[in-house]
Design an enzyme around this catalytic site. Sequence first.
Site, PDB file in Angstrom:
ATOM      1  N   ASN A 424     -13.075  36.706 -19.942  1.00  0.00           N
ATOM      2  CA  ASN A 424     -14.412  37.275 -19.825  1.00  0.00           C
ATOM      3  C   ASN A 424     -15.287  36.829 -20.985  1.00  0.00           C
ATOM      4  OD1 ASN A 424     -16.445  39.452 -18.848  1.00  0.00           O
ATOM      5  ND2 ASN A 424     -16.143  39.935 -21.006  1.00  0.00           N
ATOM      6  N   GLU A 425     -16.336  36.076 -20.684  1.00  0.00           N
ATOM      7  CA  GLU A 425     -17.463  35.758 -21.578  1.00  0.00           C
ATOM      8  C   GLU A 425     -17.085  34.998 -22.853  1.00  0.00           C
ATOM      9  OE1 GLU A 425     -19.830  39.290 -22.160  1.00  0.00           O
ATOM     10  OE2 GLU A 425     -20.631  39.214 -20.129  1.00  0.00           O
ATOM     11  N   ILE A 426     -15.914  34.382 -22.865  1.00  0.00           N
ATOM     12  CA  ILE A 426     -15.577  33.570 -24.039  1.00  0.00           C
ATOM     13  C   ILE A 426     -16.234  32.205 -23.932  1.00  0.00           C
ATOM     14  CG2 ILE A 426     -13.708  32.566 -25.395  1.00  0.00           C
ATOM     15  CD1 ILE A 426     -11.931  34.867 -24.434  1.00  0.00           C
ATOM     16  N   SER A 469     -15.281  33.592 -16.806  1.00  0.00           N
ATOM     17  CA  SER A 469     -16.432  34.236 -16.180  1.00  0.00           C
ATOM     18  C   SER A 469     -17.385  34.674 -17.284  1.00  0.00           C
ATOM     19  CB  SER A 469     -15.993  35.445 -15.348  1.00  0.00           C
ATOM     20  OG  SER A 469     -17.086  36.033 -14.678  1.00  0.00           O
ATOM     21  N   HIS A 488     -23.354  35.907 -15.488  1.00  0.00           N
ATOM     22  CA  HIS A 488     -23.528  37.270 -15.982  1.00  0.00           C
ATOM     23  C   HIS A 488     -24.989  37.400 -16.402  1.00  0.00           C
ATOM     24  CE1 HIS A 488     -18.999  37.893 -17.181  1.00  0.00           C
ATOM     25  NE2 HIS A 488     -19.151  37.419 -15.952  1.00  0.00           N
TER      26      HIS A 488
END
Length: 823
Positions: A424-426, A469, A488
């Site tokens: 997530n979001e890395i 993501s 996102h």
Amino acid sequence: MFIQSLNGSWRLNQTETDTFYAATVPGCVHTDLLAAGAIPDPFYRDNERLQSWIGEADWTYTRTFKVEDALLAYDAVLLRCHGLDTIATLTLNGTEIAKTENMFRTYEFDVKDLLKAGDNTLSIAFRSPMEYARYMDETMGEMAGWVEPMRVNSGAWIRKEPCNYGWDWGPKMPTAGIWRDIELVAYNTARIDDVLIMQDHGENVVDLSIKLQAESLANADLSAKVTLSLDGANISETTVDLTGDSAEINLTVSDPKLWWVNGLGEQPLYDVKVQLFADETLLDTLDKRIGLRVLRLETPEDAWGRAMFFSCNGVPFFAKGANWIPASPYPSVPNREFLDVFVKGAADTNMNMLRLWGGGIYEDDSFYDLCDEYGIAIWHDFIFACGVYPSFNDDWMANVRAEAIDNVRRVRHHASLAMWCGNNEIEQGMMDPSWVKSVGWDDYHKLFRDLLGDVVAEYDPQRDYWQASPHSPGNELDPYDQTVGDTHLWSVWHGKEPFEWYRTRQDRFCSEFGFQSFPEPATANEFSAPEDRNITSYVMEHHQRSQIGNGTIIHYMLDWYQLPDGFDNLLWLSQILQGMAMKYAVEHWRRNMPRTMGTLYWQLNDMWPAPSWASIDWRGRWKALNYMARRFYQPLLVSGVEDTGAGTVDIHVTNDTTADVAATVVYTVTDVAGKAITRGEIETVARAINNTHVTTLDLSEQLAEYTARNLLVYLDLMVDGERVSNNLVLFGRPKHMLFLDPQIDVAISAVDASNYDVTLTAQAPALYVWLSLPDAQFSDNFIDLQADQPVTLRVVTPAAMSVTDLAKKLDVGSLYHTYTTSS
């Protein structure tokens, strides 16, 4: 095989102290101290601050248990630990047997020679997760990531639930303990080590290939029997001999009952039983429950770039859903009954997908079982989020590989599992030079492209893998690319853009976007004292974990609505505001189908009582958003896009079903007093798995005569004489509308002791009318009432009561009543 559970009663003490507490396994230090009355409820007021010392301390769990001679007679006896949180040292009868360092792994240790007939003592000492995280940062190098004020440590070096250290919606409560089952496993000759079930779908037939791997202690002639059944009836059965320690068993299912995601069909589940024999002796049995389906991620090129959508049995579907976070800060607490409230809530909201977010945990088996049963596809992140990880360290990478293999093998048979995702979001965070300096792109790819991708390819070869993501394949440096991948989107909320900003985005798949609200008064009252009930109070701000949270809610509230009167009304109005934000977004992207093919809003659930982005609070109470989501996620949706300047409304019908639908759109235009101005009906055919622009309604003359402050446009979608969707379009902000007191009449009739029909009739248009009774269930809520048009809602009360009692306890609210003292 014989299994002796070691769950149940243990003793707990802070290491090297003499005070012992009764402990329950599975569990954690926090739940045991709570049960012992040693700490106050961390959820109440600011008591969370009074438990921060727990994560700073070392703790030891101890149990004495009996072993019979019969168990020691087995060829092998193992201690199996399904979940140790996290840095642990295990000692059996005074001998250290192992150290562990991963909350997410299943560990097994040979203990046959250390056990004795009679009493045995096992102790598990847990090192402070805070002290360990700091020690690793200091000695190995701190990893870049989002930490304070969101969380007390990035936890990069410790394989532990990331949000355990805090998040912008949850408490800072690093736990320790035996959080999943622990047991002795005894067996002779051989046992089942692994079973991989592969499916090959043909014309009205499914071929199953079951790959069995055994683990042998001695040479033996092994055979395996595989039975496939549906609802208790045998479908197929076969027996094969193993070659060495392996075998491949093939079964054919004719006329298969296919599993579908929610909204496309049923969810039949087949039982697969695998039995391992040596001659006629049964050695081991393994049971799996599967759905026969092909659930895939599709990314073909198209007119707008490269599509991103999921398909089930060859049928593309728009992913309608939300993001899932751990349902409790205490990881052992959520059981099947606890989780059912939320997963069923998702299904009842017409969702077909949940994204299991990478800052939480690999969930309990019951979560995946429930998703199988309700038809909720799972986008499954591996557990990495919002910071870089030391993928340059070989020992750390070996630990992660073992974790990934354990969990992929555990859950891969589930019908609901749609896709594995790296993090997530890395990837998005790698836009920050400090992140790239901490861990470069090569090391990033070593973990999230290579290691995890290879594990999925080897151990779950029929599942798709997505690197991150958000992720833009071929364009990693642009996480907001509207032509490819998932995005996102937080310009609404963090960027303070208006809700209309959503309508400027043409993203392919929107996997995160959201807006906060407060929980309802009943929930807020549970964690606050009367003097706390102002959103600027110390306690209310303590439970608000977003730095910009309360101020941002008020910022948008002032843009849309009149300031509410009183604390309770402010809480309710925040929920209406949240629902409107998500309605703006989702309806736009559903109208954009098939260019956009997924919306997973942030977030479905909470882990404690607080303002957050959740649509169901931690008690399982639906917020306004969840009721609105049930409507904007309906299979057939009518919606309108206003253009105040032109005086028009574009009417759309979105159809998620697999067949074209003949329908009638009925539009009714009234003023704020309920006077009918114009009405019309339009016949249309809503195209399957698509959006249909029905017409552009020209209301410029009516708008000029009545003004935007005095005009409401109601839309109804009728199919075979039944209303299947309805909506409301306004040309102006509700805060400027000239609404009258709707004088809502309430009529209650009993269906039985706890089911009631409540009929609401308004004398003038009323927006967002809601019923309130703590823990009651409502067939619908936060609805728009037209003047003199009764609507009946079904109410299920938490306990039997009379009509008179219900009339006294049931509250009725509306937008008008949030800013006026009229009743």
